[in-house]
Design a protein around this motif. Sequence first.
Motif, mmCIF file in Angstrom:
data_model
loop_
_atom_site.group_PDB
_atom_site.id
_atom_site.type_symbol
_atom_site.label_atom_id
_atom_site.label_comp_id
_atom_site.label_asym_id
_atom_site.label_seq_id
_atom_site.Cartn_x
_atom_site.Cartn_y
_atom_site.Cartn_z
ATOM 1 N N LEU A 181 1.060 0.242 -13.526
ATOM 2 C CA LEU A 181 0.849 1.435 -12.712
ATOM 3 C C LEU A 181 2.000 2.421 -12.868
ATOM 4 O O LEU A 181 1.804 3.637 -12.874
ATOM 5 C CB LEU A 181 0.670 1.045 -11.238
ATOM 6 N N SER A 182 3.222 1.904 -13.018
ATOM 7 C CA SER A 182 4.381 2.776 -13.213
ATOM 8 C C SER A 182 4.236 3.609 -14.476
ATOM 9 O O SER A 182 4.545 4.802 -14.491
ATOM 10 C CB SER A 182 5.663 1.932 -13.285
ATOM 11 N N TYR A 183 3.757 2.988 -15.542
ATOM 12 C CA TYR A 183 3.570 3.720 -16.795
ATOM 13 C C TYR A 183 2.327 4.602 -16.753
ATOM 14 O O TYR A 183 2.321 5.721 -17.295
ATOM 15 C CB TYR A 183 3.480 2.746 -17.973
ATOM 16 N N LEU A 184 1.264 4.123 -16.099
ATOM 17 C CA LEU A 184 0.040 4.921 -16.009
ATOM 18 C C LEU A 184 0.244 6.182 -15.180
ATOM 19 O O LEU A 184 -0.525 7.145 -15.309
ATOM 20 C CB LEU A 184 -1.093 4.091 -15.401
ATOM 21 N N ALA A 185 1.258 6.181 -14.303
ATOM 22 C CA ALA A 185 1.545 7.363 -13.483
ATOM 23 C C ALA A 185 1.811 8.592 -14.345
ATOM 24 O O ALA A 185 1.666 9.730 -13.898
ATOM 25 C CB ALA A 185 2.739 7.088 -12.569
ATOM 26 N N ILE B 280 11.394 -0.952 -2.219
ATOM 27 C CA ILE B 280 11.637 -1.292 -3.622
ATOM 28 C C ILE B 280 10.827 -0.423 -4.575
ATOM 29 O O ILE B 280 11.013 -0.508 -5.798
ATOM 30 C CB ILE B 280 11.355 -2.784 -3.919
ATOM 31 N N VAL B 281 9.979 0.464 -4.047
ATOM 32 C CA VAL B 281 9.292 1.416 -4.923
ATOM 33 C C VAL B 281 10.302 2.311 -5.630
ATOM 34 O O VAL B 281 10.012 2.858 -6.706
ATOM 35 C CB VAL B 281 8.270 2.268 -4.137
ATOM 36 N N ALA B 282 11.497 2.461 -5.054
ATOM 37 C CA ALA B 282 12.535 3.271 -5.700
ATOM 38 C C ALA B 282 12.846 2.736 -7.091
ATOM 39 O O ALA B 282 13.081 3.518 -8.028
ATOM 40 C CB ALA B 282 13.802 3.283 -4.847
ATOM 41 N N TYR B 283 12.842 1.428 -7.247
ATOM 42 C CA TYR B 283 13.109 0.836 -8.563
ATOM 43 C C TYR B 283 11.945 1.092 -9.517
ATOM 44 O O TYR B 283 12.147 1.301 -10.717
ATOM 45 C CB TYR B 283 13.329 -0.677 -8.442
ATOM 46 N N ARG B 284 10.722 1.053 -9.001
ATOM 47 C CA ARG B 284 9.553 1.281 -9.846
ATOM 48 C C ARG B 284 9.483 2.731 -10.308
ATOM 49 O O ARG B 284 9.092 3.017 -11.442
ATOM 50 C CB ARG B 284 8.282 0.907 -9.078
ATOM 51 N N ILE B 285 9.840 3.651 -9.431
ATOM 52 C CA ILE B 285 9.831 5.076 -9.795
ATOM 53 C C ILE B 285 10.778 5.331 -10.967
ATOM 54 O O ILE B 285 10.465 6.085 -11.898
ATOM 55 C CB ILE B 285 10.220 5.942 -8.580
ATOM 56 N N GLU B 286 11.927 4.683 -10.925
ATOM 57 C CA GLU B 286 12.940 4.879 -11.963
ATOM 58 C C GLU B 286 12.799 3.899 -13.121
ATOM 59 O O GLU B 286 13.584 3.950 -14.073
ATOM 60 C CB GLU B 286 14.335 4.721 -11.344
ATOM 61 N N SER C 136 0.829 -1.207 0.000
ATOM 62 C CA SER C 136 0.000 0.000 0.000
ATOM 63 C C SER C 136 0.863 1.257 0.000
ATOM 64 O O SER C 136 0.624 2.190 -0.779
ATOM 65 C CB SER C 136 -0.931 0.002 1.217
ATOM 66 N N ILE C 137 1.872 1.306 0.869
ATOM 67 C CA ILE C 137 2.760 2.475 0.894
ATOM 68 C C ILE C 137 3.508 2.578 -0.427
ATOM 69 O O ILE C 137 3.712 3.675 -0.969
ATOM 70 C CB ILE C 137 3.784 2.376 2.046
ATOM 71 N N ASN C 138 3.923 1.437 -0.944
ATOM 72 C CA ASN C 138 4.634 1.395 -2.214
ATOM 73 C C ASN C 138 3.808 2.053 -3.325
ATOM 74 O O ASN C 138 4.289 2.946 -4.044
ATOM 75 C CB ASN C 138 4.932 -0.068 -2.555
ATOM 76 N N ASN C 139 2.541 1.667 -3.457
ATOM 77 C CA ASN C 139 1.701 2.183 -4.536
ATOM 78 C C ASN C 139 1.350 3.653 -4.349
ATOM 79 O O ASN C 139 1.339 4.423 -5.319
ATOM 80 C CB ASN C 139 0.425 1.350 -4.658
ATOM 81 N N VAL C 140 1.056 4.052 -3.118
ATOM 82 C CA VAL C 140 0.743 5.468 -2.878
ATOM 83 C C VAL C 140 1.968 6.329 -3.149
ATOM 84 O O VAL C 140 1.865 7.407 -3.745
ATOM 85 C CB VAL C 140 0.226 5.680 -1.445
ATOM 86 N N ARG C 141 3.132 5.859 -2.731
ATOM 87 C CA ARG C 141 4.367 6.615 -3.012
ATOM 88 C C ARG C 141 4.581 6.756 -4.521
ATOM 89 O O ARG C 141 4.957 7.832 -5.003
ATOM 90 C CB ARG C 141 5.558 5.904 -2.367
ATOM 91 N N LEU C 142 4.332 5.692 -5.261
ATOM 92 C CA LEU C 142 4.514 5.742 -6.705
ATOM 93 C C LEU C 142 3.547 6.741 -7.341
ATOM 94 O O LEU C 142 3.944 7.561 -8.182
ATOM 95 C CB LEU C 142 4.287 4.349 -7.301
ATOM 96 N N ILE C 143 2.277 6.682 -6.931
ATOM 97 C CA ILE C 143 1.262 7.571 -7.506
ATOM 98 C C ILE C 143 1.547 9.026 -7.157
ATOM 99 O O ILE C 143 1.371 9.928 -7.993
ATOM 100 C CB ILE C 143 -0.137 7.156 -7.017
ATOM 101 N N GLN C 144 1.997 9.309 -5.926
ATOM 102 C CA GLN C 144 2.167 10.681 -5.462
ATOM 103 C C GLN C 144 3.598 11.200 -5.620
ATOM 104 O O GLN C 144 3.876 12.357 -5.262
ATOM 105 C CB GLN C 144 1.738 10.788 -3.998
ATOM 106 N N HIS C 145 4.498 10.390 -6.156
ATOM 107 C CA HIS C 145 5.908 10.785 -6.232
ATOM 108 C C HIS C 145 6.100 12.094 -6.994
ATOM 109 O O HIS C 145 6.819 12.992 -6.532
ATOM 110 C CB HIS C 145 6.739 9.678 -6.886
#
Length: 386
Positions: A247-251, A117-123, A49-58
């Motif tokens: 989700l990474s691309y949809l961001a 590991i959201v750091a990898y998804r962000i990048e 949950s934290i991972n996905n919210v961080r990705l969406i709000q990054h």
Amino acid sequence: MNIGATSLPICVLQLVVMPLVASRIADEYGLLVTLVAVFTLFTGTFGNSINNVRLIQHDSYEKRGDWGDFSAIAIVSCILSSAFVMGLTAYYCNGLSEALVMMGILSFLVTAREYLIVAYRIELNFKAIFINNAILSFGYLLGLALFWASGVWELVYLSGYILSLIYVVRSTSLWKEPLSFTAHFRETLTSVAHLSLSNFLSNAITYADRLLIYPLLGAYSVSIYYVATLFGKMASMIVTPVNGVILSYLAKYSKKPDALFKMTLSLGLLICIFGYGATMLCSRPVLGFLYPQFVDEAMAYVYVTTATAFIRVLVTIVNPYVLKFFPMSWQTKISGLYLAIYVVACFGLYYPLGLMGFCIGVLLTMLVKLAVTLFVYFRANTLSVA
């Protein structure tokens, strides 16, 4: 690469490590499977949950340049995850045991890893994801050797996740962010709470089979059910990272990409149909090799449990579109409805039909979740994400 990276630890764990563990502790294997479901339920609920919210709000945080919030939420989430896991471990183990402490430590580590590991998804750094999962796989094998010497199965998971977390800490900087609060803390915390509740309701049903079958029918029935669902669960776990990739691309999108959604849905449906057929062809010979002590009884349920798993895969593929473009409260509504139908269908069919009725109830519930998710995407009002 992301699917390959995720497949590696799953295959090592499910096709090599767990069958060997089962050969040594067959009588306790049902309890092992149940406790693994417990820590996976809560670490997935909080960490993902934290991972996905961080990705969406990054992007929003980056534009403002006011970092914070997530460190505090992550720490509290790790503590809550450990507390819940330790409480249920005490219940299933009938009191205090060495497993209690080890499961608490394990859940804290896994929750932290799931967030970082959201750091990898962000990048979109899929190379780092692959390396991390290769290290996780090596850790499982090291843990298997430790288990063989000590008889303590928790070392399999502890070894894997400790090595994985060390790599994540060395290769990312999220853990260095300040323990501070911004003006958007309440909004972020609300989003995490909504998604955590949604994930808990959804994941609770994913793992409720083992959590409920253990007190209802005992450890042996859990073992049978686990073997029957093995291929389906593996398929679901392997495809789950597709959720993160989508989700990474949809961001980066500000409007619903309807054409892309329809293409994703069609491709997902083809994958599921092909996957179901392939699973049916190879289930008996492979399960007979991995779990000869359980395969005959398990095969009676494979047709239903595998269908359930591939419908879950389809939900996993299309859900990022709802997660990105619709209010977070929809996640809770869908999961709440899902849970209500699950209770009625599974228990309503369990009493007249036993374990088979339980399996059919799960299948019907998953079909309803897919239908509701598609209805929300095509009929509900979207967020303003511009």
